[in-house]
Design a protein around this motif. Structure first.
Motif, PDB file in Angstrom:
ATOM      1  N   GLY A 274      -4.962  25.651  84.176  1.00  0.00           N
ATOM      2  CA  GLY A 274      -3.603  26.440  83.776  1.00  0.00           C
ATOM      3  C   GLY A 274      -2.593  26.194  84.898  1.00  0.00           C
ATOM      4  N   TYR A 275      -3.088  26.317  86.109  1.00  0.00           N
ATOM      5  CA  TYR A 275      -2.392  26.028  87.411  1.00  0.00           C
ATOM      6  C   TYR A 275      -1.803  24.797  87.481  1.00  0.00           C
ATOM      7  CZ  TYR A 275      -1.287  25.633  92.279  1.00  0.00           C
ATOM      8  OH  TYR A 275      -0.637  25.513  93.576  1.00  0.00           O
ATOM      9  N   LEU A 276      -2.487  23.626  87.178  1.00  0.00           N
ATOM     10  CA  LEU A 276      -1.983  22.349  87.191  1.00  0.00           C
ATOM     11  C   LEU A 276      -1.025  22.230  86.084  1.00  0.00           C
ATOM     12  CD1 LEU A 276      -5.433  20.338  87.806  1.00  0.00           C
ATOM     13  CD2 LEU A 276      -3.611  20.836  89.732  1.00  0.00           C
ATOM     14  N   LYS A 284      -0.106  15.066  79.594  1.00  0.00           N
ATOM     15  CA  LYS A 284      -0.930  14.036  80.678  1.00  0.00           C
ATOM     16  C   LYS A 284      -2.289  14.681  81.124  1.00  0.00           C
ATOM     17  CE  LYS A 284       2.937  11.091  81.937  1.00  0.00           C
ATOM     18  NZ  LYS A 284       3.777  10.400  83.037  1.00  0.00           N
ATOM     19  N   MET A 285      -1.838  15.972  81.482  1.00  0.00           N
ATOM     20  CA  MET A 285      -3.042  16.737  81.661  1.00  0.00           C
ATOM     21  C   MET A 285      -4.054  16.912  80.611  1.00  0.00           C
ATOM     22  SD  MET A 285      -3.090  17.542  85.081  1.00  0.00           S
ATOM     23  CE  MET A 285      -4.351  18.759  84.727  1.00  0.00           C
ATOM     24  N   GLY A 322     -13.330  23.786  80.274  1.00  0.00           N
ATOM     25  CA  GLY A 322     -12.060  24.746  80.651  1.00  0.00           C
ATOM     26  C   GLY A 322     -10.696  24.239  81.008  1.00  0.00           C
ATOM     27  N   LEU A 323     -10.810  22.918  81.603  1.00  0.00           N
ATOM     28  CA  LEU A 323      -9.500  22.204  81.889  1.00  0.00           C
ATOM     29  C   LEU A 323      -9.072  21.799  80.400  1.00  0.00           C
ATOM     30  CD1 LEU A 323     -10.707  19.880  84.662  1.00  0.00           C
ATOM     31  CD2 LEU A 323      -9.469  21.789  84.906  1.00  0.00           C
ATOM     32  N   CYS A 324      -9.884  21.268  79.476  1.00  0.00           N
ATOM     33  CA  CYS A 324      -9.304  20.704  78.398  1.00  0.00           C
ATOM     34  C   CYS A 324      -8.594  21.924  77.495  1.00  0.00           C
ATOM     35  CB  CYS A 324     -10.501  20.291  77.634  1.00  0.00           C
ATOM     36  SG  CYS A 324     -11.288  18.565  77.954  1.00  0.00           S
ATOM     37  N   TYR A 325      -9.274  23.087  77.635  1.00  0.00           N
ATOM     38  CA  TYR A 325      -8.553  24.208  76.801  1.00  0.00           C
ATOM     39  C   TYR A 325      -7.367  24.868  77.261  1.00  0.00           C
ATOM     40  CZ  TYR A 325     -12.485  24.429  73.294  1.00  0.00           C
ATOM     41  OH  TYR A 325     -13.350  24.247  72.371  1.00  0.00           O
ATOM     42  N   ALA A 326      -7.500  24.805  78.803  1.00  0.00           N
ATOM     43  CA  ALA A 326      -6.294  25.451  79.173  1.00  0.00           C
ATOM     44  C   ALA A 326      -5.133  24.402  79.072  1.00  0.00           C
ATOM     45  CB  ALA A 326      -6.270  25.390  80.851  1.00  0.00           C
ATOM     46  N   ALA A 327      -5.231  22.890  79.129  1.00  0.00           N
ATOM     47  CA  ALA A 327      -4.254  22.304  78.759  1.00  0.00           C
ATOM     48  C   ALA A 327      -3.806  22.113  77.626  1.00  0.00           C
ATOM     49  CB  ALA A 327      -4.830  20.689  79.309  1.00  0.00           C
TER      50      ALA A 327
END
Length: 410
Positions: A274-276, A284-285, A322-327
């Motif tokens: 989420g921060y990124l 792209k994220m 977690g990265l995938c779902y936030a993005a």
């Protein structure tokens, strides 16, 4: 608008509040991803059969946009969140009282109804987030939403598994109901703006207009392609519990990795993602996070079939999830903007695309278990992610599907 300016705005709720209200949706998801595969495999069902069961239980989220307009009518979205959570929790709780394998049909029917109803909690949260949060904080809020979704669901799964070892089915079902319903009450702390009164016919007319508009506009159809692709689905999290015997992982390892560890690492991954996403291109994220799931899957495929591989490989995969779902959440919110009176419907439309992808990727993955074992699942999952990333990257470069952060904020 900068983040500091957004923080000074007293009208929007704190992003962390969505970490609490997102828990009920996560409990329903973890029931399909962990609880059902674990108990089904324990009752001697095969991974192929479990793959079909998972496909059936993931069907309601695919078509959710067709009935999600109901939460854009009548009571406020925060009231709808409480209603659908309680009804869904009762269905999941009663399903745990069905002995397996003799009552598998009743178990699946109750779980299906619970998934159909409780899934609307995601649409409620999406509509609330779209209408109350400024763009500069949508990545953070989406990250917190997925902390509740992923971490809350993981904790729910491990508590359910532990209770099943010590207590009777009615007690386990009651515990599941309590854990799912209590967090949704936090939504009453959120100040939701008033919305115009509309009848059901008008809402569904809006749905058709929005769908048509999305298909025609560049941001919309490229978003539908992105979210319907295999990229970033992290579909294997729905089957790791069922794959445990292949890695000689015992029940305690399954509970620990898919429960407490999952809760921590997915929360960290969601917050970092989420921060990124508030600082870089959200689409792209999303592609990058999908590439990382392929790396994790390939590493597990090359490693020995041991409990250590299971523990470390699943942990890494869960962090990337977690990265995938936030993005995903950030990219969806960027695509729909404020959403207006039909915010929940528009959010559900793109989430349905994502759920469709999770469903078909999981189904394809599990087809390779019979001939190739767990390495077949891992290999095809990685291949589908890589192929999707390459195709989407060049397609978006050609048609302008990527947005710069300044353009997105505007």
């Amino acid at each position: 608008m900068t983040s500091s300016m957004a923080d000074d705005n007293p009208k929007h709720p704190p992003p962390w509040l969505f970490g609490i209200t997102g828990i009920p949706y996560g409990v329903g998801g973890s029931f399909v991803a962990v609880t059902m595969p674990f108990f089904a495999r324990k009752a001697h069902f095969t991974m192929g059969e479990i793959g079909w069961y998972g496909t059936a239980l993931l069907f309601p989220p695919i078509v959710q946009f067709l009935y999600a307009p109901i939460v854009d009518v009548g009571p406020k979205r925060k009231h709808w969140l409480v209603i659908v959570t309680i009804l869904g929790a009762i269905c999941f709780g009663v399903s745990m009282m069905m002995p397996l394998p003799s009552r598998m049909t009743a178990f699946l029917v109750l779980a299906f109804v619970g998934q159909t109803v409780s899934g609307l909690a995601g649409s409620c949260n999406g509509g609330l987030l779209a209408t109350t949060m400024p763009d500069a904080l949508r990545g953070a809020a989406g990250g917190w939403l997925n902390v509740g979704n992923l971490a809350g669901g993981a904790v729910s799964a491990v508590l359910t598994l532990k209770m099943a070892e010590r207590f009777s089915p009615p007690i386990v079902g009651l515990g599941l109901i309590v854990f799912m319903t209590l967090p949704c009450l936090a939504v009453f702390w959120l100040r939701e703006p008033d919305r115009p009164r509309r009848n059901v016919r008008e809402v569904f007319r809006t749905l058709w207009r929005d769908v048509t508009h999305v298909v025609k506009m560049r941001e919309g159809w490229t978003g539908m392609l992105l979210f319907s692709s295999p990229v970033g689905t992290a579909a294997l999290i729905n089957y790791f519990a069922g794959m445990a015997p292949d890695y000689h992982a015992n029940a305690r390892t399954v509970e620990f990795v898919n429960g407490w560890v999952s809760g921590i690492v997915t929360a960290v991954g969601s917050l970092i993602g989420g921060y990124l996403c508030d600082r870089f291109s959200r689409r792209k994220m999303y592609l990058l996070s999908g590439g990382l799931t392929a790396v994790c899957a390939l590493a597990m495929m090359a490693a020995p079939l041991s409990p250590a591989t299971y523990s470390y490989g699943v942990t890494a995969y869960l962090f990337v999830t977690g990265l995938c779902y936030a993005a995903f959440s950030a990219a969806v919110l960027e695509t729909i903007g404020k959403g207006g009176a039909a915010a929940s419907t528009q959010y559900a439309l793109f989430v349905s695309c994502g759920n469709l992808a999770i469903n078909y990727v999981g189904l394809v993955d599990t087809r390779f278990d019979k001939g190739f074992g767990p390495r077949g699942l891992l290999g095809v999952d990685a291949a589908m992610n890589v192929a999707g990333i390459v195709a989407l990257y060049f397609l978006f470069r050609w048609f302008g599907g990527f947005k710069k952060r300044a353009e997105a904020a505007a």
